[in-house]
Design a protein around this motif. Structure first.
Motif, mmCIF file in Angstrom:
data_model
loop_
_atom_site.group_PDB
_atom_site.id
_atom_site.type_symbol
_atom_site.label_atom_id
_atom_site.label_comp_id
_atom_site.label_asym_id
_atom_site.label_seq_id
_atom_site.Cartn_x
_atom_site.Cartn_y
_atom_site.Cartn_z
ATOM 1 N N ILE A 38 39.065 36.701 40.742
ATOM 2 C CA ILE A 38 39.598 36.866 42.356
ATOM 3 C C ILE A 38 40.187 34.995 42.706
ATOM 4 O O ILE A 38 39.293 34.518 42.636
ATOM 5 C CB ILE A 38 38.297 37.543 43.304
ATOM 6 N N PRO A 39 41.166 35.736 43.064
ATOM 7 C CA PRO A 39 41.638 33.750 43.674
ATOM 8 C C PRO A 39 41.379 33.394 45.114
ATOM 9 O O PRO A 39 41.440 32.351 44.999
ATOM 10 C CB PRO A 39 43.356 33.841 43.840
ATOM 11 N N THR A 40 40.360 34.351 45.373
ATOM 12 C CA THR A 40 39.916 33.869 47.605
ATOM 13 C C THR A 40 38.687 33.038 46.816
ATOM 14 O O THR A 40 37.458 34.269 46.674
ATOM 15 C CB THR A 40 39.577 34.826 48.300
ATOM 16 N N THR A 77 45.217 49.066 46.519
ATOM 17 C CA THR A 77 45.067 50.028 45.816
ATOM 18 C C THR A 77 44.579 51.607 45.941
ATOM 19 O O THR A 77 44.089 52.546 45.391
ATOM 20 C CB THR A 77 44.166 49.472 44.258
ATOM 21 N N ALA A 133 35.616 38.335 50.168
ATOM 22 C CA ALA A 133 36.517 38.783 49.378
ATOM 23 C C ALA A 133 35.072 39.212 48.091
ATOM 24 O O ALA A 133 34.062 38.726 48.194
ATOM 25 C CB ALA A 133 36.305 37.668 48.709
ATOM 26 N N ALA A 177 50.345 42.182 50.416
ATOM 27 C CA ALA A 177 49.928 41.987 49.585
ATOM 28 C C ALA A 177 48.014 42.224 48.932
ATOM 29 O O ALA A 177 48.314 41.777 48.017
ATOM 30 C CB ALA A 177 50.244 40.569 49.122
ATOM 31 N N SER A 178 47.173 42.523 49.661
ATOM 32 C CA SER A 178 45.605 42.713 49.592
ATOM 33 C C SER A 178 46.110 43.230 48.666
ATOM 34 O O SER A 178 46.111 44.811 48.639
ATOM 35 C CB SER A 178 45.297 42.830 51.196
ATOM 36 N N ALA A 179 44.302 43.602 48.007
ATOM 37 C CA ALA A 179 44.504 44.499 47.415
ATOM 38 C C ALA A 179 44.177 46.299 47.755
ATOM 39 O O ALA A 179 43.436 46.703 47.073
ATOM 40 C CB ALA A 179 43.691 44.061 45.798
ATOM 41 N N ARG A 228 46.258 29.865 49.721
ATOM 42 C CA ARG A 228 45.519 30.367 49.035
ATOM 43 C C ARG A 228 45.675 30.115 47.654
ATOM 44 O O ARG A 228 47.216 31.128 47.225
ATOM 45 C CB ARG A 228 44.423 31.980 48.973
ATOM 46 N N PRO A 276 46.920 44.536 40.983
ATOM 47 C CA PRO A 276 47.292 43.772 41.358
ATOM 48 C C PRO A 276 46.025 42.098 40.912
ATOM 49 O O PRO A 276 44.867 42.981 39.877
ATOM 50 C CB PRO A 276 46.086 43.275 43.181
ATOM 51 N N ALA A 277 46.395 41.399 40.064
ATOM 52 C CA ALA A 277 44.984 40.662 39.543
ATOM 53 C C ALA A 277 45.440 40.816 38.049
ATOM 54 O O ALA A 277 44.366 39.812 36.719
ATOM 55 C CB ALA A 277 43.913 40.114 39.831
HETATM 56 C C1 LIG Z 1 40.188 46.335 42.950
HETATM 57 C C2 LIG Z 1 40.404 44.673 43.603
HETATM 58 C C3 LIG Z 1 40.395 44.097 44.101
HETATM 59 C C4 LIG Z 1 40.623 43.049 44.599
HETATM 60 N N1 LIG Z 1 39.828 42.386 45.337
HETATM 61 C C5 LIG Z 1 39.946 41.041 45.885
HETATM 62 C C6 LIG Z 1 39.090 40.507 47.272
HETATM 63 O O1 LIG Z 1 38.233 40.309 47.102
HETATM 64 N N2 LIG Z 1 40.071 38.866 47.457
HETATM 65 C C7 LIG Z 1 40.964 38.028 46.636
HETATM 66 O O2 LIG Z 1 41.316 37.322 47.094
HETATM 67 N N3 LIG Z 1 41.432 38.960 45.338
HETATM 68 C C8 LIG Z 1 41.161 40.294 45.074
HETATM 69 N N4 LIG Z 1 42.100 40.889 44.163
HETATM 70 C C9 LIG Z 1 43.058 39.944 43.931
HETATM 71 C C10 LIG Z 1 44.354 39.742 44.555
HETATM 72 O O3 LIG Z 1 44.321 40.993 45.121
HETATM 73 C C11 LIG Z 1 45.284 39.275 43.873
HETATM 74 O O4 LIG Z 1 45.354 38.526 42.354
HETATM 75 C C12 LIG Z 1 46.520 38.808 43.869
HETATM 76 O O5 LIG Z 1 46.969 40.190 45.797
HETATM 77 C C13 LIG Z 1 47.694 38.188 44.179
HETATM 78 O O6 LIG Z 1 48.048 38.929 42.730
HETATM 79 P P1 LIG Z 1 47.916 38.608 41.494
HETATM 80 O O7 LIG Z 1 47.167 38.114 40.930
HETATM 81 O O8 LIG Z 1 47.923 40.230 40.751
HETATM 82 O O9 LIG Z 1 49.506 37.346 40.687
HETATM 83 C C14 LIG Z 1 41.633 42.220 44.098
HETATM 84 C C15 LIG Z 1 41.905 43.625 42.553
HETATM 85 C C16 LIG Z 1 41.640 43.759 42.997
HETATM 86 C C17 LIG Z 1 42.707 45.275 41.391
#
Ligand SMILES: Cc1cc2nc3c(=O)[nH]c(=O)nc-3n(C[C@H](O)[C@H](O)[C@H](O)COP(=O)(O)O)c2cc1C
Length: 385
Positions: free
Chosen positions: A311-313, A135, A336, A130-132, A106, A249-250
């Motif tokens: 959100i990237p997904t 956190t 997501a 790597a998933s959030a 993705r 993340p994000a």
């Molecule tokens: C609280 C929180 C929830 C998140 N939920 C999702 C999610 O459901 N799906 C998704 O693709 N990214 C989600 N993200 C963002 C990704 O984790 C993040 O964009 C990805 O790991 C890449 O990292 P980067 O954006 O810091 O480069 C979430 C971020 C945070 C802080």
């Protein structure tokens, strides 16, 4: 001084946090640990997983009878959905028959770079860590740090400033009021007049299979002057706070106080003049510096703004390539959120609490809470606070 390590995969058995370096004698309750986890799970625009998770942190070590021991604090957050994942995420044994591997990275995620770095054929082996989801462990750890800060009258909260094009205004409101309003809002937004627009922006994104980002502010008030240091680059508190927020993340941008606007503001209007208060105490006429000058707190509230990317997904996925066939293919879909800006604010609060707890221990010691308070009282008297 304070160290945090987390472990755990998004759909693994549990997440773990180890917080090392906190003083002995700090009271801690189950409610202290759970409150912020609950706040992290709320927010308009979150995905279905939030309904399954209902996170609770179990305190495994570092405390006895509700008081810290000055030893490493271990926290465990179980994954309530583990029974439906244990075959696919078994840390031992062999993959179950017919296991479907993820082959389509993705955009906006670690998927492709993680695959290239580690050579995993199943992208799940990248995205799980790597998933959030990780956190949640930071938020549990941050709750302990928050407990320490409260002993010194420091409060940390966040509120949403914008979602997509919809912008809140909090001008003229006191911090207590902004805090109260943010806690009562499912968008963590203190401006109720804009909430409708924000929700409409989230709904619209969802209908289109899209996602949406935004900005939020983290505020720390009651912070004494003199935390941090100007003596070395890596001890400057502004850098430590900005780095901690950027690690969420994000998060793609962090500002302190007037932030990027400072560049276009003349010096005469950018800096905070020093004035005498009613009791002769030294105050600032404004707080454009966001409570931080030269890597030190200056006694004004710390103001940090952060920008979160969408959100990237996406449920209408972006273009990608199937790594097995080499053919173009729509990016993989995972469950997501459409918007997680309010939750990101809560994670950023936790990071801010951890950094400020570290800074307060640097200044006032870190063995016992009693020693720290004595040092704090001496400092208060000397500095006329
Ligand atoms: C609280 C929180 C929830 C998140 N939920 C999702 C999610 O459901 N799906 C998704 O693709 N990214 C989600 N993200 C963002 C990704 O984790 C993040 O964009 C990805 O790991 C890449 O990292 P980067 O954006 O810091 O480069 C979430 C971020 C945070 C802080």
């Amino acid at each position: 001084m304070l160290r945090l390590l987390t472990a755990g995969e998004s759909h693994g058995q549990a997440l773990l946090a180890i917080v090392d370096g906190l003083p002995a004698g700090l009271h801690i309750s189950q409610e202290d640990l759970d409150r912020d986890l609950r706040r992290r799970q709320l927010g308009y625009g979150r995905g279905k997983r939030m309904e399954i998770e209902q996170d609770r942190a179990r305190l495994l070590s570092g405390a006895r009878f509700g008081k810290t021991l000055g030893t490493p604090i271990a926290l465990l957050i179980e994954n309530r959905d583990w029974p439906s994942w244990q075959d696919k995420m078994n840390p031992l044994g062999s993959p179950p028959e017919g296991l479907e591997e993820m082959k389509i990275p993705r955009p906006g995620h670690a998927d492709l770079a993680g695959h290239l770095k580690f050579g995993f054929s199943d992208l799940r082996e990248v995205l799980e860590r790597a998933s959030a989801r990780e956190t949640a462990a930071r938020v549990a750890a941050g709750a302990v740090a928050r407990r320490l800060l409260r002993e010194f009258g420091i409060e940390v909260f966040s509120h949403v400033l914008s979602i997509g094009p919809a912008k809140a205004s909090v001008e003229g409101l006191q911090w207590e009021e902004i805090h109260k309003r943010a806690e009562a809002s499912d968008l963590r937004c203190a401006d109720s007049s804009v909430e409708k627009k924000m929700k409409a922006a989230i709904d619209q994104a969802q209908q289109k299979g899209d996602t949406i980002g935004g900005t939020f502010q983290v505020v720390a008030w009651g912070v004494p002057p003199g935390l941090g240091s100007y003596s070395q680059w890596d001890r400057r508190l502004d850098g430590r706070l900005a780095g901690a927020l950027m690690s969420v993340p994000a998060i793609k941008g962090v500002e302190i106080g007037l932030g990027f606007h400072t560049a276009a503001t003349p010096g005469s209007q950018a800096h905070d003049e020093i004035v005498k208060g009613e009791k002769g105490q030294l105050l600032r006429a404004t707080n454009n510096a966001g409570g931080l000058e030269a890597g030190l707190t200056n006694g004004e509230p710390i103001l940090l703004q952060a920008a979160m990317k969408p959100i990237p997904t996406l449920s209408q996925p972006l273009a990608s390539v199937n790594l097995k066939t080499g053919e173009p293919a729509p990016a993989a879909k995972e469950r997501a959120d459409v918007c997680a800006v309010p939750a990101a604010g809560v994670v950023a609060e936790a990071m801010c609490c951890l950094i400020l707890a570290d800074a307060i221990m640097e200044k006032f010691g870190s063995d016992t809470i009693q020693e720290m308070k004595r040092a704090w009282e001496n400092y208060r008297k000397k500095a006329g606070l």
